[in-house]
Design a protein around this motif. Structure first.
Motif, PDB file in Angstrom:
ATOM      1  N   UNK A  26     -15.403   1.868   1.858  1.00  0.00           N
ATOM      2  CA  UNK A  26     -14.783   0.923   2.520  1.00  0.00           C
ATOM      3  C   UNK A  26     -13.819   0.195   1.101  1.00  0.00           C
ATOM      4  N   UNK A  27     -14.860  -0.108   0.092  1.00  0.00           N
ATOM      5  CA  UNK A  27     -14.305  -0.506  -0.963  1.00  0.00           C
ATOM      6  C   UNK A  27     -13.129   0.138  -1.833  1.00  0.00           C
ATOM      7  N   UNK A  31      -9.273  -0.568  -2.205  1.00  0.00           N
ATOM      8  CA  UNK A  31      -8.590  -0.683  -3.650  1.00  0.00           C
ATOM      9  C   UNK A  31      -7.412   0.253  -3.541  1.00  0.00           C
ATOM     10  N   UNK A  32      -7.664   1.644  -2.784  1.00  0.00           N
ATOM     11  CA  UNK A  32      -6.624   2.480  -2.841  1.00  0.00           C
ATOM     12  C   UNK A  32      -5.092   2.236  -1.926  1.00  0.00           C
ATOM     13  N   UNK A  33      -5.526   1.401  -0.821  1.00  0.00           N
ATOM     14  CA  UNK A  33      -4.545   1.399   0.145  1.00  0.00           C
ATOM     15  C   UNK A  33      -3.722  -0.013  -0.017  1.00  0.00           C
ATOM     16  N   UNK A  34      -4.530  -1.025  -0.349  1.00  0.00           N
ATOM     17  CA  UNK A  34      -4.160  -2.546  -0.218  1.00  0.00           C
ATOM     18  C   UNK A  34      -3.205  -2.771  -1.367  1.00  0.00           C
ATOM     19  N   UNK A  39      -7.341  -8.900  -2.545  1.00  0.00           N
ATOM     20  CA  UNK A  39      -8.028  -7.821  -1.613  1.00  0.00           C
ATOM     21  C   UNK A  39      -8.459  -6.766  -2.517  1.00  0.00           C
ATOM     22  N   UNK A  40      -7.835  -6.444  -3.400  1.00  0.00           N
ATOM     23  CA  UNK A  40      -8.157  -5.430  -4.287  1.00  0.00           C
ATOM     24  C   UNK A  40      -9.399  -5.783  -4.961  1.00  0.00           C
ATOM     25  N   UNK A 100       1.370  -9.465  -4.783  1.00  0.00           N
ATOM     26  CA  UNK A 100       1.642  -8.071  -4.446  1.00  0.00           C
ATOM     27  C   UNK A 100       1.429  -7.373  -5.942  1.00  0.00           C
ATOM     28  N   UNK A 101       0.901  -6.247  -5.614  1.00  0.00           N
ATOM     29  CA  UNK A 101       0.583  -5.344  -6.908  1.00  0.00           C
ATOM     30  C   UNK A 101       1.828  -4.776  -7.342  1.00  0.00           C
TER      31      UNK A 101
END
Length: 109
Positions: A26-27, A31-34, A39-40, A100-101
């Protein structure tokens, strides 16, 4: 307290492995989606906590307390990571007005 320890020792290591794998996955997905930096960072903490739980479970399984001591070191490292990460997020928010990243691509040369 004795009954709690006995109940925890009654859970097999396979259950801990499955549970920690799910938490870690889940972690990783977080990291990959959000795209939100907060949140990351929370997802990274989730991965660290999965590893901590697994270290503690193996420590209890083998009757060696070195894994539990190592968990404390990881928790201290995680606390430092959060402090530095939140400071970076605050500075990024002040400059870009976003967490936002994708807004960090302005940091390129």
């Amino acid at each position: 307290m004795e009954t709690v320890v006995q109940q925890l020792q009654g859970v097999s290591i396979n259950h801990y492995l499955i549970f920690c794998t799910i938490i870690f996955a889940i972690g990783v997905i977080g990291v990959l989606i959000r795209r939100n930096v907060i949140i990351i960072m929370m997802s990274i903490e989730l991965m660290l906590n999965a590893v901590n739980l697994l270290l503690a479970a193996f420590s209890v399984q083998h009757g060696d307390s070195s894994g539990q001591v190592f968990v404390f070191f990881i928790m201290a490292l995680a606390a430092a990571e959060v402090a530095v990460g939140l400071a970076i997020i605050i500075m990024v928010y002040r400059n870009t007005k976003s967490v936002d990243i994708d807004s960090l691509n302005k940091l390129r040369w």
